[in-house]
Design a protein around this motif. Structure first.
Motif, short mmCIF file in Angstrom:
data_model
loop_
_atom_site.label_atom_id
_atom_site.label_comp_id
_atom_site.label_asym_id
_atom_site.label_seq_id
_atom_site.Cartn_x
_atom_site.Cartn_y
_atom_site.Cartn_z
N SER A 86 0.71 -1.18 0.14
CA SER A 86 0.03 0.09 -0.01
C SER A 86 0.81 1.15 0.00
O SER A 86 1.88 1.15 0.70
N PRO A 87 0.47 2.23 -0.91
CA PRO A 87 1.66 3.37 -0.90
C PRO A 87 1.33 4.12 0.43
O PRO A 87 2.16 5.27 0.59
N ALA A 88 0.21 4.21 1.10
CA ALA A 88 -0.05 5.03 2.40
C ALA A 88 0.76 4.30 3.57
O ALA A 88 0.45 3.18 3.88
N PHE A 89 1.24 4.96 4.27
CA PHE A 89 1.85 4.78 5.75
C PHE A 89 2.71 3.39 5.54
O PHE A 89 2.51 2.40 5.83
N ARG A 90 3.84 3.38 4.84
CA ARG A 90 4.66 2.43 4.53
C ARG A 90 5.54 1.96 5.54
O ARG A 90 6.18 0.92 5.70
N SER A 91 5.49 2.82 6.65
CA SER A 91 6.33 2.37 8.06
C SER A 91 5.83 1.20 8.61
O SER A 91 6.26 0.57 9.51
N TRP A 92 4.54 0.85 8.58
CA TRP A 92 3.81 -0.40 9.09
C TRP A 92 2.97 -1.06 8.14
O TRP A 92 2.51 -0.79 7.19
N GLU A 93 2.94 -2.42 8.64
CA GLU A 93 2.56 -3.60 7.56
C GLU A 93 1.24 -4.24 7.91
O GLU A 93 0.91 -4.41 9.22
N LEU A 94 0.36 -4.21 7.12
CA LEU A 94 -0.95 -4.79 7.37
C LEU A 94 -0.96 -6.21 7.42
O LEU A 94 -0.14 -7.11 7.03
N LYS A 95 -1.74 -6.83 8.36
CA LYS A 95 -1.82 -8.14 8.46
C LYS A 95 -2.19 -9.00 7.20
O LYS A 95 -3.10 -8.41 6.11
N GLU A 96 -1.83 -10.20 7.21
CA GLU A 96 -2.37 -10.86 5.84
C GLU A 96 -3.96 -11.33 5.88
O GLU A 96 -4.62 -11.19 4.71
N ARG A 97 -4.52 -11.24 7.19
CA ARG A 97 -6.00 -11.51 7.10
C ARG A 97 -6.75 -10.24 6.94
O ARG A 97 -7.92 -10.34 6.51
N ILE A 98 -6.01 -9.10 6.57
CA ILE A 98 -6.70 -8.01 6.17
C ILE A 98 -6.59 -7.77 4.57
O ILE A 98 -7.36 -7.40 3.90
N LYS A 99 -5.39 -8.08 4.20
CA LYS A 99 -4.96 -8.26 2.63
C LYS A 99 -5.78 -8.97 1.75
O LYS A 99 -6.27 -8.52 0.72
N ARG A 100 -6.06 -10.17 2.19
CA ARG A 100 -6.85 -11.14 1.44
C ARG A 100 -8.18 -10.64 1.24
O ARG A 100 -8.85 -10.74 0.19
N PRO A 101 -9.08 -10.31 2.29
CA PRO A 101 -10.37 -9.88 2.29
C PRO A 101 -10.39 -8.72 1.43
O PRO A 101 -11.16 -8.47 0.41
N ALA A 102 -9.41 -7.69 1.28
CA ALA A 102 -9.28 -6.44 0.48
C ALA A 102 -9.32 -6.92 -0.98
O ALA A 102 -10.09 -6.38 -1.77
N PHE A 103 -8.39 -7.96 -1.30
CA PHE A 103 -8.38 -8.51 -2.65
C PHE A 103 -9.64 -9.20 -3.02
O PHE A 103 -10.01 -8.86 -4.25
N TYR A 104 -10.40 -9.80 -2.16
CA TYR A 104 -11.64 -10.57 -2.66
C TYR A 104 -12.55 -9.48 -3.14
O TYR A 104 -13.33 -9.52 -3.93
N GLU A 105 -12.63 -8.41 -2.30
CA GLU A 105 -13.48 -7.32 -2.72
C GLU A 105 -13.09 -6.69 -4.03
O GLU A 105 -14.15 -6.24 -4.84
N VAL A 106 -12.08 -6.43 -4.21
CA VAL A 106 -11.63 -5.99 -5.65
C VAL A 106 -11.64 -6.80 -6.70
O VAL A 106 -12.24 -6.25 -7.83
N TYR A 107 -11.68 -8.21 -6.56
CA TYR A 107 -11.80 -9.37 -7.43
C TYR A 107 -13.29 -8.94 -7.75
O TYR A 107 -13.64 -9.07 -9.06
N ASP A 108 -14.32 -8.98 -6.98
CA ASP A 108 -15.60 -8.62 -7.30
C ASP A 108 -16.04 -7.46 -8.07
O ASP A 108 -16.68 -7.52 -9.13
N ILE A 109 -15.44 -6.46 -7.73
CA ILE A 109 -15.39 -5.25 -8.18
C ILE A 109 -15.17 -5.09 -9.90
O ILE A 109 -15.80 -4.98 -10.89
N LEU A 110 -13.95 -5.77 -10.08
CA LEU A 110 -13.54 -5.97 -11.37
C LEU A 110 -14.14 -6.81 -12.44
O LEU A 110 -14.27 -6.63 -13.42
#
Length: 873
Positions: A86-110
């Motif tokens: 993510s280009p925002a706040f590169r100093s800290w990393e998101l959990k994998e459990r947050i990344k996957r649901p975010a991708f699933y939502e993008v998949y449906d949108i596209l």
């Protein structure tokens, strides 16, 4: 068994380490952390989109073949999307459990974006075929009017399968009539953006126009006054005579509009005088009250000033008239107008109809030269109607009034003259070229909302206690949750689930979650949202298989049925009937007064006053409909002002750009035509200003010309701020309107279910809106836009259907055909005039909506139709 899925939203309040609620300024750093986390997730979603869109534009659709979580998970693992940052706040990393649901939502949108674009591609070809068959279809297309199901039947049959086939997924179903209309509007907007141009280019021979635009310019250059053109204008005016429309003969046309002129003066002066006397009554009521508030004093001053303006208005148009009532005013006005009418009649023979038409045509053509900021196609195919403001009663005023009517007719004829074979072929070519490269014309989707969804029942992320085994021992009023976006960093929050009810005169606090869990509903995966600086959780509940709803404890009577007709003057009219006796038990009218000023009494079944203001001596009725009407008027005013501001800035930009191209500044014109150049903010940024300065050093121009270029392109922040301010105000106003409309939908469905439970109804019937026509603009009402009427009725039906499932009431949709035309007593066709229905066969005269509600309630499907209706429901 049909399962019901309902969603409830709850606010979340942060807790400190001791488990107490965080209050005051201590909330600020916690909400700042939440905002940063949500922004980071949103930017991650947009990074996923930027990575996938180039692949889609190359035609690689196979990875999106599968629907749901399985297809998204396969692509996520195969393409290694976990490495995307993510280009925002590169100093800290998101959990994998947050990344996957975010991708699933993008998949449906596209995936939905691909389906929509492919539908647009097919639709562009089908529209070309339809234009050749029906000339009226292309007329409605260019005007931007909505189409009904019979007109779209053939196109819907072509679009029954999408790019990935027609599966059972809700997103893979063919488009409805409403969705297809939106697709057609999108194609029209793309077509106008590609081919529309400013009106001053009609008279500029050096302007580079495409063949479609060149055809329009040739038409305007060749438009001159002829006898045939004059006959078309005169023959276009119609009047009603003996119930039939017939053209007005040329000798009588001037006299017809002369009569209409004085009728208009009579109408506007009568309206002003009615307003004058209503203001006087309000002022008198304020005088009779002993105590005057500050607001009443200021309002009295305003009303008196308005009455003075009304008197001046009438003096300008009628003259000095003495009166003591409206009747006396009308008599005195008619005498004064008759004298002025005689004076104008003496000069009326001077009016030459042909000279007047020439004058009107020359003014209309001149308007395209003056109004350089107006777009040609939008003005031609949806021309704004000119209105002449009558300032005085004189021959000159009548002459200008008559000329305005002729100009409106000329605009209609110009629009009709374009529908030639050449124009249709050019229009078809433009649509086909748009369909070939549809991904270049449609904007890429972008995530704007601050939300996070959960895909697994993980105790360490969101609501842990809801997904435990011992639900019976759970106290949902004290429910807490843990929210974490980073590893080993959690924030405890309390779920606010306390609803106050009055039972037998005592206030009782209940839990909505506890109520749904006890009635056989299981919680599904929640979604967190940050909206208006509030943290909200959307928690869906699904009815468990094999369990029935326990909400309805009253035994339903199988012989009782209820029919509901949805309208706009009355939002709903309900008729409860006994199917065995074939007799109506009771009926209800649900209008604005019933919804907002009354409540349903569970003991008597009556709609009684709810005494909204117990402390006030005067019962003030609800003004929500008036508020919505005023809001819509304010929206039109702000939208008009925003368009004027944008047109002004666009006009300056295009005028100066054209003047630069005329000076052969080819390098500068190349800069303007670059793909990365966007004139969205109506100004140049610093980088583009530097480019402009370097180009000015190379081109051959005098120092004065260079200075002029630089001074003209200095950013005008005042206009930029005004555009941003008006856009923000417009969004806030529409949010208010939508909030009001949603409140009406909620109240209508609430009252309908209350009525059904009281009368122990077993079957509730409503019209099947999928096959019904949209409401006409004149029937939609002032509080609701005509294009919102179908959404409004659909929203009520979905809310009623969900509540019927919860209360064990069978919900049925019946065909809407002839429900408002046939008589509910004898079954034959009657006559409907507004809200009144009369049957010439049996003599029945009742409210039209009540007649429709009875027909809906009495409807019984034929043997062949039963399986179809059951399948649709």
């Amino acid at each position: 068994m049909t399962l019901a899925t309902i969603t409830r939203q709850f606010s979340l309040i942060p807790l400190d380490k001791k488990g107490k609620l965080v209050k005051g300024l201590a909330k600020k750093p916690i909400y700042k952390h939440f905002t940063d986390a949500f922004v980071k997730v949103r930017e991650l979603k947009n990074a996923y989109i930027q990575r996938l869109v180039p692949v889609i534009k190359e035609g690689e659709f196979e990875p999106f073949q599968n629907t749901g979580k399985a297809g998204a998970k396969g692509m996520y693992d195969e393409k290694q999307f976990r490495t995307t940052k993510s280009p925002a706040f590169r100093s800290w990393e998101l959990k994998e459990r947050i990344k996957r649901p975010a991708f699933y939502e993008v998949y449906d949108i596209l995936r939905n974006w691909i389906i929509r674009n492919e539908w647009l591609k097919v639709l562009s070809k089908e529209l070309v075929k339809t234009f050749q068959k029906d000339s009226g279809f292309q007329d409605k297309f260019l005007k931007g009017k909505r189409f009904f199901y019979p007109e779209l039947k053939d196109i819907l049959s072509v679009l029954k399968d999408n790019r990935f086939g027609n599966s059972s997924n809700a997103n893979s179903k063919p488009p409805s009539t409403h969705e297809l209309n939106n697709l057609i509007f999108q194609l029209r907007n793309i077509f106008l953006n590609e081919n529309d141009f400013l009106s001053y280019l009609l008279h500029d021979s050096s302007a580079n126009l495409n063949p479609f635009q060149e055809n329009i310019r040739e038409f305007f250059l060749g438009l001159k006054f002829t006898e045939d053109f004059c006959k078309k204008i005169v023959g276009g005016f119609l009047r009603k005579k003996k119930g039939k429309l017939e053209p007005i003969p040329e000798p009588e046309l001037t006299g017809y509009w002369f009569t209409q002129y004085f009728r208009t003066i009579g109408t506007i002066t009568t309206k002003k005088m009615n307003k004058f006397y209503s203001n006087l009554a309000a002022i008198q009521s304020f005088k009779e009250r002993r105590i005057k508030t500050k607001r009443q004093r200021s309002l009295t001053i305003k009303l008196r000033a308005e009455n003075e303006r009304i008197i001046r208005f009438i003096e300008q148009r009628v003259g000095m008239v003495s009166f003591a009532s409206i009747k006396e005013f009308k008599k005195a006005r008619d005498i004064e107008l008759s004298l002025r009418k005689e004076n104008i009649l003496k000069d009326l023979p001077r009016v030459s109809l042909q000279d007047l038409i020439k004058d009107a045509l020359s003014e209309e053509l001149a308007s395209y030269k003056k109004e350089g900021t107006h777009l040609v196609l939008k003005k031609i195919f949806k021309p704004p109607k000119l209105r002449y403001k009558i300032v005085e009663t004189s021959f000159t005023s009548f002459y200008n009034y008559f000329k305005t009517q002729l100009r409106n007719k000329i605009r209609e004829l110009i629009k009709e003259a374009f529908f030639t074979a050449i124009f249709v072929s050019l229009l078809s070519e433009a649509l086909v070229s748009i369909g070939r490269d549809i991904h270049a014309h449609v904007s890429v989707p972008k995530c704007k909302n601050l939300s996070v969804s959960q895909t697994a029942k993980d105790e360490k992320i969101f609501i842990s206690s809801l997904f435990g085994n011992d639900l019976e021992a759970l106290d949902c009023t004290q429910l807490t949750a843990k929210i974490g976006f980073q590893a080993r960093k959690f924030t405890s929050v309390k779920i606010v689930d306390e609803k106050k009810l009055t039972v037998d005169g005592e206030k009782v606090i209940i839990s909505r979650i506890d109520r749904l869990l006890s009635e056989g509903f299981a919680p599904l995966n929640p979604t967190l949202t940050l909206k208006h600086r509030k943290l909200i959780v959307h928690l869906p509940f699904e009815q468990k298989k094999g369990e029935e709803s326990k909400l309805s404890h009253v035994p339903l009577k199988k012989e009782r049925e209820m029919g509901v007709d949805l309208g706009l003057l009355h939002f709903g009219v309900a008729s409860i009937q006994d199917a065995l006796l074939q007799k109506e038990i009771r009926h209800y009218f649900l209008g604005a007064k019933e919804l907002f000023d009354k409540k349903f009494d569970d003991n008597t079944g009556e709609l009684i006053s709810q005494e909204r203001f117990k402390n006030s001596k005067q019962k003030t009725p609800s003004t929500i409909i008036k508020d919505i009407v005023n809001l819509r008027g304010e929206i039109r005013h702000v939208q008009r002002k925003l368009n004027e501001t944008k047109n002004f800035i666009d006009g300056i930009y295009h005028e100066f750009r054209n003047s630069l191209i005329k000076k052969n500044l080819s390098e500068f014109s190349t800069l303007l035509s670059m793909d990365n150049y966007k004139f969205e903010n109506y100004t140049f940024n610093n980088k583009e200003m530097r480019k402009l300065k370097t180009i000015l050093l190379k081109i051959e121009a005098t120092p004065e010309q260079k200075e002029e270029i630089l001074t003209r392109f200095v950013p005008n922040y005042r206009h930029k701020q005004e555009v941003n301010r008006l856009t923000r105000v417009l969004g806030l106003l529409w949010n208010k309107v939508n909030k009001y409309n949603g409140q009406i939908v909620q109240l209508v469905s609430h009252f309908i279910i209350k009525i059904a439970i009281y009368h122990e109804v077993s079957v509730l019937k409503m019209e099947n809106l999928k096959w019904s026509l949209h409401s006409k603009k004149k029937e939609a009402g002032a509080f609701l836009a005509f294009w919102q009427a179908h959404w409004f009725h659909s929203g009520v039906q979905e809310a009623v259907r969900t509540r019927c499932l919860l209360h064990g009431i069978q919900f049925k949709r019946v065909p809407a055909k002839n429900t408002s035309k046939n008589c509910s007593h004898c079954g034959k066709k009657g006559i409907r005039a507004g809200k009144k229905f009369s049957c010439p066969h049996c003599g029945l005269t009742i409210d039209a909506d009540l007649n429709a509600a009875r027909n809906i309630c009495q409807y019984q499907p034929k043997s062949k139709e039963r399986s179809i209706i059951r399948h649709r429901n």
